[in-house]
Design a protein around this motif. Sequence first.
Motif, PDB file in Angstrom:
ATOM      1  N   MET A  91       1.446  -1.585   0.011  1.00 22.28           N
ATOM      2  CA  MET A  91      -0.462   0.142  -0.188  1.00 22.28           C
ATOM      3  C   MET A  91       1.193   1.367  -0.520  1.00 22.28           C
ATOM      4  SD  MET A  91      -3.222  -1.396   0.514  1.00 22.28           S
ATOM      5  CE  MET A  91      -3.869  -0.283   0.928  1.00 22.28           C
ATOM      6  N   ILE A  92       2.037   1.759   0.197  1.00 22.93           N
ATOM      7  CA  ILE A  92       2.696   2.365   0.705  1.00 22.93           C
ATOM      8  C   ILE A  92       4.429   2.281   0.408  1.00 22.93           C
ATOM      9  CG2 ILE A  92       1.765   3.247   2.330  1.00 22.93           C
ATOM     10  CD1 ILE A  92       4.135   2.351   3.974  1.00 22.93           C
ATOM     11  N   SER A  93       5.065   2.984  -0.699  1.00 24.90           N
ATOM     12  CA  SER A  93       6.382   2.475  -0.988  1.00 24.90           C
ATOM     13  C   SER A  93       7.271   2.166   0.155  1.00 24.90           C
ATOM     14  CB  SER A  93       6.904   3.749  -1.852  1.00 24.90           C
ATOM     15  OG  SER A  93       6.871   5.064  -1.280  1.00 24.90           O
ATOM     16  N   PHE A  94       8.422   1.782  -0.412  1.00 28.01           N
ATOM     17  CA  PHE A  94       9.508   1.565   0.514  1.00 28.01           C
ATOM     18  C   PHE A  94      10.312   3.211   1.134  1.00 28.01           C
ATOM     19  CE2 PHE A  94      14.772   1.174   0.849  1.00 28.01           C
ATOM     20  CZ  PHE A  94      14.165   0.130   1.627  1.00 28.01           C
ATOM     21  N   GLY A  95      10.514   3.839   0.451  1.00 29.24           N
ATOM     22  CA  GLY A  95      10.473   5.580   1.129  1.00 29.24           C
ATOM     23  C   GLY A  95       9.751   6.031   1.806  1.00 29.24           C
ATOM     24  N   ALA A  96       8.247   5.750   1.549  1.00 27.02           N
ATOM     25  CA  ALA A  96       7.354   5.813   3.093  1.00 27.02           C
ATOM     26  C   ALA A  96       7.933   5.047   4.166  1.00 27.02           C
ATOM     27  CB  ALA A  96       6.121   5.252   1.947  1.00 27.02           C
ATOM     28  N   MET A  97       7.766   3.746   3.905  1.00 26.06           N
ATOM     29  CA  MET A  97       8.079   2.567   4.824  1.00 26.06           C
ATOM     30  C   MET A  97       8.959   3.461   5.376  1.00 26.06           C
ATOM     31  SD  MET A  97       9.081  -1.137   5.360  1.00 26.06           S
ATOM     32  CE  MET A  97      10.935  -0.415   5.270  1.00 26.06           C
ATOM     33  N   MET A  98      10.053   3.632   4.961  1.00 28.65           N
ATOM     34  CA  MET A  98      11.615   3.831   5.468  1.00 28.65           C
ATOM     35  C   MET A  98      11.480   5.473   6.311  1.00 28.65           C
ATOM     36  SD  MET A  98      13.672   1.983   5.615  1.00 28.65           S
ATOM     37  CE  MET A  98      15.492   3.262   5.939  1.00 28.65           C
TER      38      MET A  98
ATOM     39  N   ALA B  94      12.931  13.370   5.217  1.00 27.04           N
ATOM     40  CA  ALA B  94      14.440  13.628   3.880  1.00 27.04           C
ATOM     41  C   ALA B  94      15.099  11.966   3.704  1.00 27.04           C
ATOM     42  CB  ALA B  94      15.590  14.388   4.998  1.00 27.04           C
ATOM     43  N   ALA B  95      15.283  11.262   4.467  1.00 28.87           N
ATOM     44  CA  ALA B  95      15.940   9.773   3.785  1.00 28.87           C
ATOM     45  C   ALA B  95      15.311   9.514   3.278  1.00 28.87           C
ATOM     46  CB  ALA B  95      16.660   9.510   5.701  1.00 28.87           C
ATOM     47  N   GLY B  96      13.636   9.210   4.013  1.00 27.21           N
ATOM     48  CA  GLY B  96      12.421   8.131   2.776  1.00 27.21           C
ATOM     49  C   GLY B  96      12.319   9.221   1.083  1.00 27.21           C
ATOM     50  N   ILE B  97      13.075  10.459   1.356  1.00 28.25           N
ATOM     51  CA  ILE B  97      12.335  10.573   0.020  1.00 28.25           C
ATOM     52  C   ILE B  97      13.454  10.797  -0.813  1.00 28.25           C
ATOM     53  CG2 ILE B  97      12.125  12.812  -1.719  1.00 28.25           C
ATOM     54  CD1 ILE B  97      10.802  14.581   0.738  1.00 28.25           C
ATOM     55  N   ILE B  98      15.091  10.395  -0.343  1.00 27.55           N
ATOM     56  CA  ILE B  98      15.982  10.002  -1.118  1.00 27.55           C
ATOM     57  C   ILE B  98      16.231   9.196  -1.214  1.00 27.55           C
ATOM     58  CG2 ILE B  98      18.372   9.942  -0.934  1.00 27.55           C
ATOM     59  CD1 ILE B  98      18.766  12.859   1.207  1.00 27.55           C
ATOM     60  N   LEU B  99      15.703   8.384  -0.557  1.00 27.20           N
ATOM     61  CA  LEU B  99      16.086   6.517  -0.849  1.00 27.20           C
ATOM     62  C   LEU B  99      15.002   6.094  -1.296  1.00 27.20           C
ATOM     63  CD1 LEU B  99      16.253   4.905   2.980  1.00 27.20           C
ATOM     64  CD2 LEU B  99      17.705   5.030   1.500  1.00 27.20           C
ATOM     65  N   GLU B 100      13.675   6.818  -2.283  1.00 26.63           N
ATOM     66  CA  GLU B 100      12.593   6.645  -2.849  1.00 26.63           C
ATOM     67  C   GLU B 100      13.078   5.982  -4.250  1.00 26.63           C
ATOM     68  OE1 GLU B 100       9.039   5.024  -4.362  1.00 26.63           O
ATOM     69  OE2 GLU B 100       9.973   5.520  -2.370  1.00 26.63           O
ATOM     70  N   PHE B 101      14.242   7.285  -4.525  1.00 23.50           N
ATOM     71  CA  PHE B 101      14.815   7.496  -6.098  1.00 23.50           C
ATOM     72  C   PHE B 101      15.863   6.776  -6.130  1.00 23.50           C
ATOM     73  CE2 PHE B 101      11.994  10.932  -4.851  1.00 23.50           C
ATOM     74  CZ  PHE B 101      11.183  11.130  -6.175  1.00 23.50           C
ATOM     75  N   LEU B 102      16.500   6.055  -4.826  1.00 26.39           N
ATOM     76  CA  LEU B 102      17.595   5.123  -4.893  1.00 26.39           C
ATOM     77  C   LEU B 102      16.956   3.595  -5.395  1.00 26.39           C
ATOM     78  CD1 LEU B 102      19.813   6.819  -2.071  1.00 26.39           C
ATOM     79  CD2 LEU B 102      20.092   7.218  -3.946  1.00 26.39           C
ATOM     80  N   PRO B 103      18.095   3.360  -6.689  1.00 29.76           N
ATOM     81  CA  PRO B 103      18.074   1.908  -6.515  1.00 29.76           C
ATOM     82  C   PRO B 103      17.878   0.380  -5.362  1.00 29.76           C
ATOM     83  CG  PRO B 103      20.179   2.510  -7.690  1.00 29.76           C
ATOM     84  CD  PRO B 103      19.573   4.158  -7.059  1.00 29.76           C
TER      85      PRO B 103
END
Length: 276
Positions: free
Chosen positions: A222-229, A266-275
């Motif tokens: 239901m949510i992305s990896f970045g949101a979870m982080m 901020a960390a979640g947003i960055i991680l969302e765009f990292l592979p």
Amino acid sequence: MWEILLDTAVDTLKLIPFLFLTYLLMEYLEHKTGEKAKQMIGRAGRMGPVVGGILGIFPQCGFSAAASGLYSGKVITMGTLIAIYLSTSDEMIPVMISEKAPVSFVIKVLALKMIIGIAAGMAVDLFVKRQAEEKGRIEETNTHCCEHGIFLSAVNHTIQIVAFIFLISLVLNGVISMIGEDQISQLMMNRPVVGEFLAGLVGLIPNCASSVVITQLYLEGMISFGAMMSGVLVGAGIGLAILFRLNTDKKECLKIVGILYIVGVAAGIILEFLPL
């Protein structure tokens, strides 16, 4: 409705053995290493964020609450406290294990939390002037997880989390049944940045429900990896509640909450765009 209730109950009951064994191990580790961990953090000095970030990833009951007591007693720095808050996993590990998440994935999440926690903690100590006193007064936080015995504490934790998981799963299953999984996934997953901000707000809730909700939402797709982080980084369990109770400087408490939220989002947003 009856079918949803029955399916949720059956799925939840299947988790009980995994949750109980995980909590039994966590209680044992806390009983054996809890005091040593607090002493190590208290003696770490400038390396406090590093020690706190490393110790925080190990599953221990009430570790963030203990850190709040140490900070309020002027034993550790703000950076060490932030590192522990960011790295501690609260109820994330038991939920992931009970849902049979891959071990490699759990290790990856813990490693990211540790690295982010240490980096943020070191940065905070560079910019925030608050000298820790090694012989400072340590308040009693009443958060010893083993005060009623390892077995009973594990049973108590299991019952609480099973109840949370059942209620959360029931709501999710009901919503999915009414709206449809594809529509919900599109609504939640196609909103970059917004998801991280919302998950961070959920993570600020000072109890174990927040990490259960965030972890379950991610495992349900239901949510992305970045949101979870973002959510599990911000989520410090009851640590924030203990901090506000013990620390008389409420402005400082709000500053800590602000730093925690900004770093986590901020960390979640960055991680969302990292592979990753």
